[in-house]
Every structure is written in C-alpha cells, then in structure tokens.
Design a protein around this motif. Structure first.
Motif, PDB file in Angstrom:
ATOM      1  N   ARG A 134      41.536  48.744  41.456  1.00  0.00           N
ATOM      2  CA  ARG A 134      40.999  47.574  40.772  1.00  0.00           C
ATOM      3  C   ARG A 134      40.247  47.944  39.500  1.00  0.00           C
ATOM      4  NH1 ARG A 134      39.860  42.319  42.191  1.00  0.00           N
ATOM      5  NH2 ARG A 134      38.295  41.331  40.856  1.00  0.00           N
ATOM      6  N   ALA A 135      39.380  48.980  39.595  1.00  0.00           N
ATOM      7  CA  ALA A 135      38.573  49.342  38.434  1.00  0.00           C
ATOM      8  C   ALA A 135      39.457  49.756  37.261  1.00  0.00           C
ATOM      9  CB  ALA A 135      37.598  50.462  38.799  1.00  0.00           C
ATOM     10  N   THR A 136      40.469  50.582  37.538  1.00  0.00           N
ATOM     11  CA  THR A 136      41.381  51.028  36.482  1.00  0.00           C
ATOM     12  C   THR A 136      42.127  49.841  35.879  1.00  0.00           C
ATOM     13  OG1 THR A 136      41.669  53.138  37.614  1.00  0.00           O
ATOM     14  CG2 THR A 136      43.345  52.537  35.993  1.00  0.00           C
ATOM     15  N   PHE A 137      42.594  48.951  36.750  1.00  0.00           N
ATOM     16  CA  PHE A 137      43.358  47.793  36.284  1.00  0.00           C
ATOM     17  C   PHE A 137      42.511  46.890  35.394  1.00  0.00           C
ATOM     18  CE2 PHE A 137      45.120  43.493  36.877  1.00  0.00           C
ATOM     19  CZ  PHE A 137      46.438  43.727  36.499  1.00  0.00           C
ATOM     20  N   MET A 138      41.265  46.618  35.810  1.00  0.00           N
ATOM     21  CA  MET A 138      40.428  45.705  35.032  1.00  0.00           C
ATOM     22  C   MET A 138      40.075  46.298  33.671  1.00  0.00           C
ATOM     23  SD  MET A 138      40.437  43.106  36.887  1.00  0.00           S
ATOM     24  CE  MET A 138      39.262  42.042  36.058  1.00  0.00           C
ATOM     25  N   ARG A 139      39.895  47.609  33.615  1.00  0.00           N
ATOM     26  CA  ARG A 139      39.661  48.227  32.300  1.00  0.00           C
ATOM     27  C   ARG A 139      40.878  48.051  31.396  1.00  0.00           C
ATOM     28  NH1 ARG A 139      37.290  52.433  35.382  1.00  0.00           N
ATOM     29  NH2 ARG A 139      39.100  53.789  35.082  1.00  0.00           N
ATOM     30  N   ALA A 140      42.067  48.219  31.985  1.00  0.00           N
ATOM     31  CA  ALA A 140      43.286  48.073  31.192  1.00  0.00           C
ATOM     32  C   ALA A 140      43.446  46.634  30.691  1.00  0.00           C
ATOM     33  CB  ALA A 140      44.501  48.484  32.022  1.00  0.00           C
ATOM     34  N   VAL A 141      43.145  45.659  31.551  1.00  0.00           N
ATOM     35  CA  VAL A 141      43.252  44.244  31.141  1.00  0.00           C
ATOM     36  C   VAL A 141      42.262  43.943  30.012  1.00  0.00           C
ATOM     37  CG1 VAL A 141      43.000  41.856  31.895  1.00  0.00           C
ATOM     38  CG2 VAL A 141      44.083  43.529  33.407  1.00  0.00           C
ATOM     39  N   SER A 142      41.027  44.430  30.154  1.00  0.00           N
ATOM     40  CA  SER A 142      40.026  44.198  29.103  1.00  0.00           C
ATOM     41  C   SER A 142      40.471  44.793  27.774  1.00  0.00           C
ATOM     42  CB  SER A 142      38.679  44.802  29.519  1.00  0.00           C
ATOM     43  OG  SER A 142      38.162  44.163  30.665  1.00  0.00           O
ATOM     44  N   GLU A 168      61.353  40.624  57.866  1.00  0.00           N
ATOM     45  CA  GLU A 168      61.448  39.857  56.632  1.00  0.00           C
ATOM     46  C   GLU A 168      60.047  39.469  56.176  1.00  0.00           C
ATOM     47  OE1 GLU A 168      64.081  36.586  57.013  1.00  0.00           O
ATOM     48  OE2 GLU A 168      65.887  37.855  57.180  1.00  0.00           O
ATOM     49  N   LEU A 169      59.816  39.574  54.877  1.00  0.00           N
ATOM     50  CA  LEU A 169      58.486  39.348  54.314  1.00  0.00           C
ATOM     51  C   LEU A 169      58.637  38.575  53.019  1.00  0.00           C
ATOM     52  CD1 LEU A 169      55.498  40.188  54.826  1.00  0.00           C
ATOM     53  CD2 LEU A 169      55.916  42.152  53.342  1.00  0.00           C
ATOM     54  N   THR A 170      57.700  37.686  52.739  1.00  0.00           N
ATOM     55  CA  THR A 170      57.696  36.948  51.471  1.00  0.00           C
ATOM     56  C   THR A 170      56.341  37.117  50.797  1.00  0.00           C
ATOM     57  OG1 THR A 170      56.945  34.889  52.511  1.00  0.00           O
ATOM     58  CG2 THR A 170      59.341  35.242  52.341  1.00  0.00           C
ATOM     59  N   ALA A 171      56.288  36.685  49.549  1.00  0.00           N
ATOM     60  CA  ALA A 171      55.058  36.813  48.769  1.00  0.00           C
ATOM     61  C   ALA A 171      54.846  35.546  47.947  1.00  0.00           C
ATOM     62  CB  ALA A 171      55.124  38.026  47.849  1.00  0.00           C
ATOM     63  N   SER A 172      53.631  35.389  47.446  1.00  0.00           N
ATOM     64  CA  SER A 172      53.292  34.318  46.512  1.00  0.00           C
ATOM     65  C   SER A 172      52.744  34.957  45.246  1.00  0.00           C
ATOM     66  CB  SER A 172      52.250  33.378  47.119  1.00  0.00           C
ATOM     67  OG  SER A 172      52.757  32.734  48.275  1.00  0.00           O
ATOM     68  N   VAL A 173      53.182  34.445  44.096  1.00  0.00           N
ATOM     69  CA  VAL A 173      52.796  35.024  42.814  1.00  0.00           C
ATOM     70  C   VAL A 173      52.134  33.953  41.946  1.00  0.00           C
ATOM     71  CG1 VAL A 173      53.614  36.126  40.683  1.00  0.00           C
ATOM     72  CG2 VAL A 173      54.637  36.744  42.887  1.00  0.00           C
ATOM     73  N   GLY A 174      50.987  34.295  41.363  1.00  0.00           N
ATOM     74  CA  GLY A 174      50.321  33.415  40.416  1.00  0.00           C
ATOM     75  C   GLY A 174      50.320  34.036  39.032  1.00  0.00           C
ATOM     76  N   MET A 175      50.480  33.202  37.987  1.00  0.00           N
ATOM     77  CA  MET A 175      50.546  33.688  36.609  1.00  0.00           C
ATOM     78  C   MET A 175      49.421  33.055  35.784  1.00  0.00           C
ATOM     79  SD  MET A 175      54.655  33.435  35.892  1.00  0.00           S
ATOM     80  CE  MET A 175      54.750  31.738  36.474  1.00  0.00           C
ATOM     81  N   ALA A 176      48.834  33.860  34.901  1.00  0.00           N
ATOM     82  CA  ALA A 176      47.820  33.342  33.978  1.00  0.00           C
ATOM     83  C   ALA A 176      47.989  34.037  32.635  1.00  0.00           C
ATOM     84  CB  ALA A 176      46.412  33.565  34.531  1.00  0.00           C
ATOM     85  N   PHE A 177      47.569  33.334  31.555  1.00  0.00           N
ATOM     86  CA  PHE A 177      47.826  33.799  30.192  1.00  0.00           C
ATOM     87  C   PHE A 177      46.526  33.817  29.384  1.00  0.00           C
ATOM     88  CE2 PHE A 177      51.678  32.164  31.865  1.00  0.00           C
ATOM     89  CZ  PHE A 177      52.729  32.861  31.275  1.00  0.00           C
ATOM     90  N   GLY A 211      39.442  33.802  28.693  1.00  0.00           N
ATOM     91  CA  GLY A 211      39.025  34.610  27.553  1.00  0.00           C
ATOM     92  C   GLY A 211      38.553  35.998  27.909  1.00  0.00           C
ATOM     93  N   SER A 212      38.551  36.341  29.202  1.00  0.00           N
ATOM     94  CA  SER A 212      38.100  37.669  29.611  1.00  0.00           C
ATOM     95  C   SER A 212      38.949  38.147  30.773  1.00  0.00           C
ATOM     96  CB  SER A 212      36.624  37.639  30.027  1.00  0.00           C
ATOM     97  OG  SER A 212      36.466  36.929  31.243  1.00  0.00           O
ATOM     98  N   ALA A 213      38.825  39.440  31.093  1.00  0.00           N
ATOM     99  CA  ALA A 213      39.610  40.015  32.180  1.00  0.00           C
ATOM    100  C   ALA A 213      39.273  39.359  33.516  1.00  0.00           C
ATOM    101  CB  ALA A 213      39.378  41.527  32.240  1.00  0.00           C
TER     102      ALA A 213
END
Length: 707
Positions: A148-156, A258-267, A273-275
């Motif tokens: 999570r920490a690495t990902f949030m830095r990359a998003v910022s 069998e497995l399914t997932a749910s995906v959410g998208m944001a822009f 305006g922030s990560a």
C-alpha cells in the motif's frame, strides 16, 4: 578473550571501561601507535589484539577511502573537534568492509595530545537490517506485488505529473467476491495461495506501464500508465480483462474453484484531487459493483460526487474554526512496557461542530491540509497542549510527556522554532516534557531543511518523534541523520501483528534497529492483549491504544494520574523475572535520589553504601545492571567493578561520577553512544534512558529476560 595493552598509566581504567564493549575501541598515543585495542576491534579487523598493539591504524587502510576523508579527520583533530565519518578498510584476510568511526583527541592541562580515542562500528549488520526492513516495507510478502505504501507514493507522484502535463490518472480497485466464505471453508494457507495466484494473474493481465499492488486482504489496486484525456473506454477494457482473468477456474485443495471480482474505477482530476481521495472514490465504486451482484466494474458516479459535496462544505467551514473556539483537545495515554505506568499522552484535536457534533481528526484534518487551515490548527494545538501540560503540573500531578502532531505544512514554516519557543514560554512549560511528532513524509520532502529544522527544535530541549513509521520511506539510514528521540510504529503494522509474519518481522526489525540507534520505540493502535504481549516479547518500549484507553478529556487523564492507573503487566513472559538494578554509593542522599528517579520504571532496586556491601548484596541477589559511584572510601568504583567482572560476569556495569581526572575520557566515550559511564550531576530522563539501554544490552548478551 581479554584486551591486551601496552603499559600506560590509565591501564586499569581503560580495561574496566572498554574491555567488554561491543564496538571496536582503539587508543593510540600522540605518535598514533596503538596502545590499546579491545576484543571488538580485533573481531572487526580480523587481527588479534596482540597484532594491533604497537602498530599504527594504517594497517587497516585499503586505499579506497577518499583522501579528503583523511584530510577532514586531521583538520578536526587539530581543531580539537570530534570527528565522525566512514572508512573503507581491509581486514587481515583481505576482505573490504565499511566502518563508521568516531575519533577524538584527549589532551592534558597544557593542551598537548595524550591519546587519540577511536570508537568504530562495522556497518555491514546495520546495512543488512536496513535492506531487510526496506524490502519488507516496499513489497507485499504474499504476492510479491507493491504494498500500500509504495502504491500510494506512486499515485501521488503520478497525480503531480498529471497536474503539470494536463493528462488523466486512472485508478482501478479490485475486490474478490465472497472471499470471506472461501477463507472460512478452506483455511488461511489455501486462501493465501489463492491470493498469490490472483496477484500473479492480475499482474500478467496488465501492460508493462501499469502498476498493481495488494493493499490488504483480497483488495488489489491498479494504477494505469499515462492516460490521455477521455481514456475511460480503455480503462473499461482493462477492467473487463481483469474480471475475465479472475473468472478463469482456480484449483484449491485439489478441487476446481470459480471466483469473481468487483472493480471500481476513478479518475483524476474529474473525481478527486489527491491520492487518498482517488483510492477512496475507486473503493466507493467497487462497493457499488458488489451491491449490483459483483463480477462487474463500476465508475465513480455523480451520486458519489454528491457525498463529496459535504466534504467541500466542511472545508469552507474550517476557515475561522480556531477563532470561533470550536476546537478541543483529547489525550490518549502512552504507557511504559517496563513499568505499566502512564509516561506520556498524545494530544489529539477534535472539532466540536455546531451541527454535526464532535468530529474526529480523520473527518477534517485532511480537509484542513487541503485548504490551508492546518497551520492555524497546529499552532492552536501546540499552545493548548503546553497550557494543559503546565496545568497538570501545577495541580501536583506526576510530570508526563505531551506529544503534539505537526503537519508537513507546519513543519515547513520558517518561524517554527520561534512558534514552539513562544508556546513554551507563554505557559512556563518544561520543554523536556514536550514531544513533537513529525511524519516520515514531512521529514523527507526536503532533507536539508529537515536536518536544519530538527536541529533548531532540539536546541529548545524538546523531544522529536517520527510518526507513522513504516508507511513512508521507512529507511533506518535516514533515522541516523536526524536527532530523533522516538520512533512510532504505525498501527497498520500492529493491527495484524500476531497473524501476519511480514508485519511481525517489520515490527521486530524496527524495534531492534531503532534501539541500536538509541531511539525509544512506541507502538500505536494496540487494541488486544495478544498485540500487547507480542510487543512485550519484542522489547518494544511503550504502547498506546484502546487496549488501555481511547483519547479522553484532560480531567480524565488527571484522574488516571491521581489514582495511579497503569497497564496490567502481570501476565508472565517466558523466563520472566523482575529486572534488578544495584545502586552503590557511600552517600545516602545520592542513593535516595537515584532510587526516586528509577522507582517508577518498575525495577527491583537494591542499594549498597560501599563496595564491600555491594559485593555482599551480589552474593545474595541476582542483578542485571550495576550503577556504582567512582570515589568511595576503601575501594573505588573502578576496583569494585573489576572484581564484579570476575565474580559476576553476567552483569552490565556503569560508573556514575564527577571525578574530574577521567571526565575527558568519559565524554569521548559517551559521545560514541556508550552506556557504561555517566557523569554527576545526572539528568533524570537521561539516566532512565541509559539504564533501559543497559538492560537491553544485558538481554542481548545473556538472554531475553532475567531468569
């Protein structure tokens, strides 16, 4: 193994002070010929002690240390300054190694050099710990994906680039559907293997420019590579690809699944305006997808944006919140894991909103940072904390530390030193009881400025704490550059510390290395007995969290202090026994003062009025740490501890003295972070820290706990 020295007048003193220290110590004469070397110096260099004596330190040169290092060393010594630096040296077997050294000159009354004292540390072990902690803090151990920490830095970072270049940032959030039932049915081991395979499939389904991370549990997130304006169709295609790759059958416990997932998208910038806002929007969209039955993707929509309107209204209302008197402070106790007593509190601000009632920091602090109100809020919190700290003291309550959070923006204020000094002076508050908490991110935004500001704050006498450790850069190498007193381990690592091996390893490594660097370690967010006992076994110094108390008003803290409320540490640890300190001094007033200083730490304290009496006490009681005066009739402290070394080698021994003839030697040693020599008069907090350090040294040498 004993140290070997060439004859010189201070031989007994050097033997007593240096022989058992774990850092390498070399003492030379003015001609730089080695007069003394302890076993640690021999172990680091590969030369026997006898081989070092009578030779010059040049035998360790590798030829790879820059010449300017030696020039700086000579310049510092000629100016009677202590030099600290690093050498690339060569062991006897030819192996190169990096060594940190602290070197100082000891001069006689006429100013002539009598000795050069060098204290060294092989940096290999420290580097190994730092690399291990950095790896654990960057990658998810189960899947090998970013955490999570690495990902949030990359998003910022990506949002900052997009802000300048005018392109979109697309973030996808993926949750597995019904994973809880699978976990309950097949157990943790099979579920972990399933998550690892999901992570691998998601990674393989993406482009090389995309970044995927496991945020927690069965929650994954994807940062799509640079997206042009209007990139929603492309992001929808990628979301569908992820749904399809998860929908392919898995094999779990030998059976198809069998497995399914749910995906959410944001822009960005359309939705956030922030990560933090962007991931929040994507998660909200994921919840919508689950509500529609799962196995689908959803985009953050207008209804969600309407809920964001409430955030905008709060942001506007934050203007003038200090002037309207709507802020209040609550305080969460911090407790010693050695004694169980309350040793400090963290001041946590609340907003008493006229319509919505009491709002917690998470409801408005991020908004205050966005709109700039955070500086005024931080300043109010600082002033009010100093006022309350002094009010408790005037009420006759025991002195405790007051921890105050500084935002990154407050930390960058040019007049920060004056702001803190004015708040302390306005309420006649003791700066030693004020602890300023600064996050990793704030420290690392501008390293040069951070070093300057922290040094200025330390000049005031306050303590500095590194908050939320592990969620940002997490490099212990940075810790050694700042005058940090306290490291706070973030609650995200504590939450599953007894079930998550990776987080447990991070916590244990952080505790061990922080304490080696002389820092106090506090774990925040401690809520269960299991977490508490794990931290005790890991030698963590202090804790705070709901296990003892949530944040409460000031009068409740006062009641706790009056009633002596404390953490129940009666549950035994393996091989647990009370830690015992022996105090030896021929002045009863000194013994009484020492006992008063240490008694709240929870130690068994024994006292002796002479060296002979001290030996008698040692014959009857197991003791871990001995603090002895130097100047005593009949037998000096040095002579006493020399005998103790032979009779009771499983002890850690310290001298406490104002004896002027050895003050120069002790000063040089103490600046190298050595515990075994303290000066009179002592500082109470420093003395307690030194005793805690000596007990850690005992446990490292002879066992986890006294038995």
């Amino acid at each position: 193994m004993s140290a070997v020295t060439a004859p010189h007048p201070d031989e007994d003193l050097f033997r007593t002070l240096f022989t058992q220290w774990r850092r390498g110590i070399i003492v030379t004469g003015p001609d730089e010929v080695i007069l003394f070397a302890n076993p640690a110096a021999a172990q680091i260099s590969g030369y026997a002690v006898e081989e070092l004596i009578g030779r010059k330190p040049d035998i360790l040169k590798s030829g790879q240390t820059p010449a300017e290092v030696y020039r700086d060393l000579r310049k510092a010594l000629d100016a009677d300054e202590i030099w600290r630096g690093e050498f690339v040296n060569r062991r006897k077997n030819g192996e190169l190694y990096l060594e940190a050294r602290t070197i100082s000159a000891i001069r006689d009354a006429a100013g002539a050099v009598r000795y050069y004292v060098s204290i060294s540390e092989d940096l290999h072990e420290r580097q190994r710990y730092e690399q291990h902690v950095e790896y654990l803090s960057t990658f998810d151990q189960l899947t090998g994906l970013a955490n999570r920490a690495t990902f949030m830095r990359a998003v910022s970072a990506e949002i900052e680039l997009a802000r300048r270049a005018g392109h979109e940032v697309v973030l996808l959030n993926l949750d597995l559907d019904g994973f809880g039932a699978i976990n309950n049915r097949f157990g943790a081991d099979h579920s972990d293997r399933l998550l690892a395979e999901v992570g691998a499939r998601v990674r393989d389904a993406l482009r090389h420019v995309d970044l995927v991370a496991r945020l927690s549990g069965d929650n994954f997130a994807v940062l799509l590579g640079k997206a042009a304006p209007g990139s929603q169709p492309e992001s929808r295609d990628i979301a569908d690809r992820l749904l399809a790759t998860v929908a392919r059958p898995f094999t779990i416990a030998g059976s198809p699944m069998e497995l399914t997932a749910s995906v959410g998208m944001a822009f960005y910038p359309a939705d956030a305006g922030s990560a933090d806002e962007l991931i929040g929007c994507a998660r909200s969209a994921t919840h919508d997808a689950k509500a529609q039955g799962g196995n689908r993707s959803c985009r953050f929509d207008a209804d969600m944006a309407e809920r964001s309107g409430e955030r905008r209204r709060l942001r506007e209302e934050l203007q003038g919140v200090v002037e309207r008197g709507e802020l209040v402070l609550h305080f969460q106790p911090q407790l010693s894991l050695h004694s169980g007593h309350i040793v400090g509190v963290e001041a946590l601000v609340r907003w008493n909103h006229p319509q919505q009632g009491m709002l917690l920091p998470g409801d408005f602090i991020p908004l205050a940072e966005e709109c700039g109100s955070i500086v005024a809020i931080d300043s109010w919190v600082l002033r009010e904390a100093c006022r309350q700290m002094q009010a408790w003291r005037e009420a006759g309550l025991p002195p405790i530390r007051m921890a105050v959070n500084f935002s990154a923006r407050q930390f960058r204020q040019r007049a920060l030193r004056e702001t803190v000094a004015d708040a302390l002076a306005a309420h006649a508050a003791d700066p030693r009881c004020l602890e300023i908490e600064i996050t990793e991110g704030a420290m690392m935004q501008d390293m040069t400025a951070a070093i300057r500001v922290t040094a200025q704050l330390k000049e005031l006498g306050v303590r500095l704490s590194l908050d939320d450790f592990g969620t940002g850069y997490s490099s212990l190498a940075y810790l050694s550059r700042f005058p940090i007193d306290v490291v706070k381990i973030d609650q995200s690592f504590i939450r599953d510390i007894v079930t998550n091996p990776a987080n447990a390893a991070i916590v244990q490594a952080t505790v061990a290395m922080s304490q080696k660097l002389g820092k106090v370690v506090i774990a925040e967010g401690v809520e269960t007995e299991e977490q508490l006992q794990f931290l005790r076994r890991s030698d963590c110094d202090e804790v705070q969290g709901f296990r003892f108390s949530p944040a409460v008003p000031a009068d409740e803290i006062a009641r706790m202090l009056r009633e002596g409320a404390r953490l129940d540490l009666s549950a035994p640890l393996a091989q647990d026994a009370r830690e015992t300190i022996l105090l030896v001094d021929d002045e009863s007033s000194i013994l009484s003062a020492l006992r008063r200083t240490l008694r709240r730490e929870g130690y068994e304290i024994l006292v002796a009025g002479s060296a002979e009496e001290g030996l008698s006490v040692l014959a009857k009681h197991p003791v871990q740490v001995i603090v002895s005066d130097q100047r005593m009739p009949g037998m000096s402290g040095t002579e006493f501890l020399s005998r103790v070394k032979v009779l009771y080698p499983r002890t850690v021994r310290m001298v406490l003295s104002g004896y002027s003839e050895i003050s120069a030697v002790t000063d040089a040693i103490n600046r190298g972070a050595i515990y075994r020599f303290l000066s009179k008069p002592w500082d109470d907090e420093q003395l307690k820290d030194e005793v805690r350090g000596a007990l850690r040294e005992w446990r490292e040498l002879y066992g986890r706990r006294p038995a």
